[in-house]
Design a protein around this motif. Structure first.
Motif, PDB file in Angstrom:
ATOM      1  N   ALA A 121       0.835  -1.207   0.000  1.00 29.36           N
ATOM      2  CA  ALA A 121       0.000   0.000   0.000  1.00 29.36           C
ATOM      3  C   ALA A 121       0.865   1.251   0.000  1.00 29.36           C
ATOM      4  O   ALA A 121       0.564   2.236  -0.689  1.00 29.36           O
ATOM      5  N   ARG A 122       1.952   1.222   0.737  1.00 30.48           N
ATOM      6  CA  ARG A 122       2.856   2.371   0.776  1.00 30.48           C
ATOM      7  C   ARG A 122       3.523   2.575  -0.588  1.00 30.48           C
ATOM      8  O   ARG A 122       3.618   3.696  -1.085  1.00 30.48           O
ATOM      9  N   ALA A 123       3.988   1.500  -1.191  1.00 29.47           N
ATOM     10  CA  ALA A 123       4.610   1.588  -2.517  1.00 29.47           C
ATOM     11  C   ALA A 123       3.602   2.096  -3.545  1.00 29.47           C
ATOM     12  O   ALA A 123       3.920   2.970  -4.368  1.00 29.47           O
ATOM     13  N   ASP A 124       2.380   1.562  -3.501  1.00 23.08           N
ATOM     14  CA  ASP A 124       1.341   1.973  -4.447  1.00 23.08           C
ATOM     15  C   ASP A 124       1.017   3.457  -4.314  1.00 23.08           C
ATOM     16  O   ASP A 124       0.839   4.156  -5.312  1.00 23.08           O
ATOM     17  N   ALA A 125       0.924   3.938  -3.067  1.00 22.60           N
ATOM     18  CA  ALA A 125       0.596   5.350  -2.837  1.00 22.60           C
ATOM     19  C   ALA A 125       1.688   6.258  -3.408  1.00 22.60           C
ATOM     20  O   ALA A 125       1.391   7.290  -4.026  1.00 22.60           O
ATOM     21  N   ALA A 126       2.942   5.880  -3.223  1.00 18.53           N
ATOM     22  CA  ALA A 126       4.054   6.685  -3.750  1.00 18.53           C
ATOM     23  C   ALA A 126       4.036   6.685  -5.281  1.00 18.53           C
ATOM     24  O   ALA A 126       4.226   7.730  -5.918  1.00 18.53           O
ATOM     25  N   GLN A 127       3.794   5.522  -5.864  1.00 21.50           N
ATOM     26  CA  GLN A 127       3.750   5.431  -7.328  1.00 21.50           C
ATOM     27  C   GLN A 127       2.584   6.228  -7.899  1.00 21.50           C
ATOM     28  O   GLN A 127       2.732   6.943  -8.901  1.00 21.50           O
ATOM     29  N   LEU A 128       1.411   6.112  -7.277  1.00 16.49           N
ATOM     30  CA  LEU A 128       0.245   6.835  -7.762  1.00 16.49           C
ATOM     31  C   LEU A 128       0.449   8.341  -7.643  1.00 16.49           C
ATOM     32  O   LEU A 128       0.042   9.108  -8.528  1.00 16.49           O
ATOM     33  N   ALA A 129       1.102   8.791  -6.586  1.00 16.47           N
ATOM     34  CA  ALA A 129       1.382  10.225  -6.430  1.00 16.47           C
ATOM     35  C   ALA A 129       2.257  10.722  -7.582  1.00 16.47           C
ATOM     36  O   ALA A 129       2.026  11.812  -8.133  1.00 16.47           O
ATOM     37  N   PRO A 147     -10.223  11.634 -24.327  1.00 14.14           N
ATOM     38  CA  PRO A 147     -11.092  12.088 -23.250  1.00 14.14           C
ATOM     39  C   PRO A 147     -10.478  11.908 -21.864  1.00 14.14           C
ATOM     40  O   PRO A 147     -11.187  11.866 -20.865  1.00 14.14           O
ATOM     41  N   TRP A 148      -9.156  11.796 -21.780  1.00  8.15           N
ATOM     42  CA  TRP A 148      -8.510  11.544 -20.493  1.00  8.15           C
ATOM     43  C   TRP A 148      -8.669  12.733 -19.556  1.00  8.15           C
ATOM     44  O   TRP A 148      -8.609  13.884 -19.978  1.00  8.15           O
ATOM     45  N   THR A 149      -8.861  12.415 -18.284  1.00  8.01           N
ATOM     46  CA  THR A 149      -8.817  13.422 -17.224  1.00  8.01           C
ATOM     47  C   THR A 149      -7.508  13.203 -16.469  1.00  8.01           C
ATOM     48  O   THR A 149      -6.819  12.185 -16.672  1.00  8.01           O
ATOM     49  N   GLU A 150      -7.177  14.123 -15.611  1.00  7.45           N
ATOM     50  CA  GLU A 150      -5.963  13.944 -14.811  1.00  7.45           C
ATOM     51  C   GLU A 150      -6.031  12.638 -14.019  1.00  7.45           C
ATOM     52  O   GLU A 150      -5.042  11.904 -13.937  1.00  7.45           O
ATOM     53  N   GLU A 151      -7.192  12.345 -13.480  1.00  5.45           N
ATOM     54  CA  GLU A 151      -7.312  11.142 -12.646  1.00  5.45           C
ATOM     55  C   GLU A 151      -7.262   9.861 -13.470  1.00  5.45           C
ATOM     56  O   GLU A 151      -6.572   8.906 -13.101  1.00  5.45           O
ATOM     57  N   THR A 152      -7.979   9.823 -14.594  1.00  4.07           N
ATOM     58  CA  THR A 152      -7.950   8.591 -15.389  1.00  4.07           C
ATOM     59  C   THR A 152      -6.569   8.374 -16.005  1.00  4.07           C
ATOM     60  O   THR A 152      -6.096   7.233 -16.095  1.00  4.07           O
ATOM     61  N   ALA A 153      -5.904   9.454 -16.400  1.00  2.93           N
ATOM     62  CA  ALA A 153      -4.549   9.329 -16.932  1.00  2.93           C
ATOM     63  C   ALA A 153      -3.584   8.836 -15.858  1.00  2.93           C
ATOM     64  O   ALA A 153      -2.741   7.964 -16.106  1.00  2.93           O
ATOM     65  N   ALA A 154      -3.728   9.377 -14.643  1.00  2.93           N
ATOM     66  CA  ALA A 154      -2.870   8.940 -13.534  1.00  2.93           C
ATOM     67  C   ALA A 154      -3.083   7.458 -13.245  1.00  2.93           C
ATOM     68  O   ALA A 154      -2.121   6.709 -13.027  1.00  2.93           O
ATOM     69  N   ARG A 155      -4.326   7.024 -13.268  1.00  2.00           N
ATOM     70  CA  ARG A 155      -4.632   5.609 -12.989  1.00  2.00           C
ATOM     71  C   ARG A 155      -4.079   4.694 -14.087  1.00  2.00           C
ATOM     72  O   ARG A 155      -3.613   3.591 -13.800  1.00  2.00           O
ATOM     73  N   LEU A 156      -4.142   5.128 -15.328  1.00  5.67           N
ATOM     74  CA  LEU A 156      -3.562   4.328 -16.408  1.00  5.67           C
ATOM     75  C   LEU A 156      -2.047   4.212 -16.233  1.00  5.67           C
ATOM     76  O   LEU A 156      -1.485   3.119 -16.312  1.00  5.67           O
ATOM     77  N   SER A 159      -1.238   1.845 -13.499  1.00  5.96           N
ATOM     78  CA  SER A 159      -1.441   0.428 -13.829  1.00  5.96           C
ATOM     79  C   SER A 159      -0.244  -0.138 -14.576  1.00  5.96           C
ATOM     80  O   SER A 159       0.042  -1.338 -14.501  1.00  5.96           O
ATOM     81  N   LEU A 160       0.486   0.702 -15.289  1.00  4.92           N
ATOM     82  CA  LEU A 160       1.652   0.259 -16.047  1.00  4.92           C
ATOM     83  C   LEU A 160       2.900   0.089 -15.180  1.00  4.92           C
ATOM     84  O   LEU A 160       3.932  -0.365 -15.665  1.00  4.92           O
ATOM     85  N   VAL A 161       2.795   0.440 -13.893  1.00  4.00           N
ATOM     86  CA  VAL A 161       3.886   0.224 -12.948  1.00  4.00           C
ATOM     87  C   VAL A 161       3.811  -1.197 -12.372  1.00  4.00           C
ATOM     88  O   VAL A 161       4.711  -1.645 -11.684  1.00  4.00           O
ATOM     89  N   SER A 162       2.764  -1.912 -12.676  1.00 10.59           N
ATOM     90  CA  SER A 162       2.513  -3.247 -12.128  1.00 10.59           C
ATOM     91  C   SER A 162       3.733  -4.162 -12.246  1.00 10.59           C
ATOM     92  O   SER A 162       4.266  -4.363 -13.339  1.00 10.59           O
ATOM     93  N   SER A 163       4.135  -4.725 -11.102  1.00  7.80           N
ATOM     94  CA  SER A 163       5.279  -5.643 -11.135  1.00  7.80           C
ATOM     95  C   SER A 163       4.946  -6.903 -11.929  1.00  7.80           C
ATOM     96  O   SER A 163       5.821  -7.491 -12.568  1.00  7.80           O
ATOM     97  N   GLU A 164       3.674  -7.293 -11.937  1.00 10.11           N
ATOM     98  CA  GLU A 164       3.274  -8.462 -12.728  1.00 10.11           C
ATOM     99  C   GLU A 164       3.455  -8.175 -14.223  1.00 10.11           C
ATOM    100  O   GLU A 164       3.999  -8.998 -14.968  1.00 10.11           O
ATOM    101  N   LEU A 165       3.010  -7.000 -14.657  1.00  8.95           N
ATOM    102  CA  LEU A 165       3.148  -6.617 -16.061  1.00  8.95           C
ATOM    103  C   LEU A 165       4.623  -6.510 -16.459  1.00  8.95           C
ATOM    104  O   LEU A 165       5.058  -7.079 -17.466  1.00  8.95           O
ATOM    105  N   ILE A 166       5.391  -5.790 -15.669  1.00 10.93           N
ATOM    106  CA  ILE A 166       6.810  -5.603 -15.983  1.00 10.93           C
ATOM    107  C   ILE A 166       7.540  -6.938 -15.967  1.00 10.93           C
ATOM    108  O   ILE A 166       8.358  -7.232 -16.850  1.00 10.93           O
ATOM    109  N   GLY A 167       7.215  -7.789 -14.989  1.00 14.51           N
ATOM    110  CA  GLY A 167       7.828  -9.110 -14.915  1.00 14.51           C
ATOM    111  C   GLY A 167       7.515  -9.959 -16.139  1.00 14.51           C
ATOM    112  O   GLY A 167       8.385 -10.654 -16.670  1.00 14.51           O
ATOM    113  N   ARG A 168       6.288  -9.908 -16.608  1.00  9.34           N
ATOM    114  CA  ARG A 168       5.892 -10.694 -17.790  1.00  9.34           C
ATOM    115  C   ARG A 168       6.581 -10.183 -19.052  1.00  9.34           C
ATOM    116  O   ARG A 168       7.015 -10.971 -19.890  1.00  9.34           O
TER     117      ARG A 168
END
Length: 198
Positions: A121-129, A147-156, A159-168
């Motif tokens: 949770a701590r890592a996720d919060a830092a990455q999302l910030a 049609p991106w907003t600041e929030e939807t762009a931030a969330r996208l 999601s690309l920081v995912s260790s599962e995605l990067i690992g794959r």
């Protein structure tokens, strides 16, 4: 904290990292860490009063040892938001593979392990910030595509920081870190930047 205490603390954190990388989170007990370092459990508890405190300290230890701040520096020193976005992709490809094994191990047990969950949770919060900061920068410069907003762009971006995605991508797909950086930058630019063609 004296030099001897600092050295012992570093050895404990290095042992914690090694246990997670080699044997996974189930092996991470205070007894196992103490044995690995050559301390009594009581000696270990003088430095970390709980496993939760140990796992929390590991977050800062990894960031320091693997150069999180220097890796992020080119992102925030970029002259504009689009360059910063490309630097962000390079940062992900440079830094995250260094901490991938520990991050994946902790996330595997996060649902049933409160210490691992708190670390994630701590890592996720830092990455999302950081992702919000990038999205806000794009929007402030008028570069955020509809049609991106600041929030939807931030969330996208997050999601690309995912260790599962990067690992794959690095493991199963066999991408190099350079290929990961280039392809993530291209994906992010073509998706989020208004008028992007490159």
């Amino acid at each position: 904290m004296n030099a001897r205490s600092r050295r012992t603390r570093e050895a404990i954190l290095a042992a914690t990292r090694a246990l997670l990388e080699e044997r996974g989170p189930a092996a991470l007990t205070m007894a196992a860490v103490a044995e690995r370092v050559g301390l009594s459990r009581r000696g270990l508890y003088l430095h970390f009063t709980s496993r939760s405190e140990l796992v929390t300290a590991l977050f800062d230890y990894l960031a320091d040892r693997e150069g999180l701040t220097p890796s992020l520096q080119p992102v925030w020193a970029a002259p504009d938001s689009v360059t910063a976005l490309a630097e962000w992709a390079r940062h992900l490809a440079r830094y995250h593979p260094r901490v991938l094994a520990v991050d994946q191990a902790l996330r595997q047990v996060g649902e049933r392990d409160p210490d691992a969950r708190a670390h994630c949770a701590r890592a996720d919060a830092a990455q999302l910030a950081n992702c919000r900061r990038l999205a806000e920068w794009l929007a402030r410069e008028g570069r955020l595509a509809a049609p991106w907003t600041e929030e939807t762009a931030a969330r996208l971006l997050w999601s690309l920081v995912s260790s599962e995605l990067i690992g794959r991508l690095l493991g199963e797909q066999g991408w190099s870190q350079d290929e990961l950086a280039v392809r993530l930058a291209l994906l992010q630019q073509r998706t989020l930047v208004a008028g992007a063609t490159g």
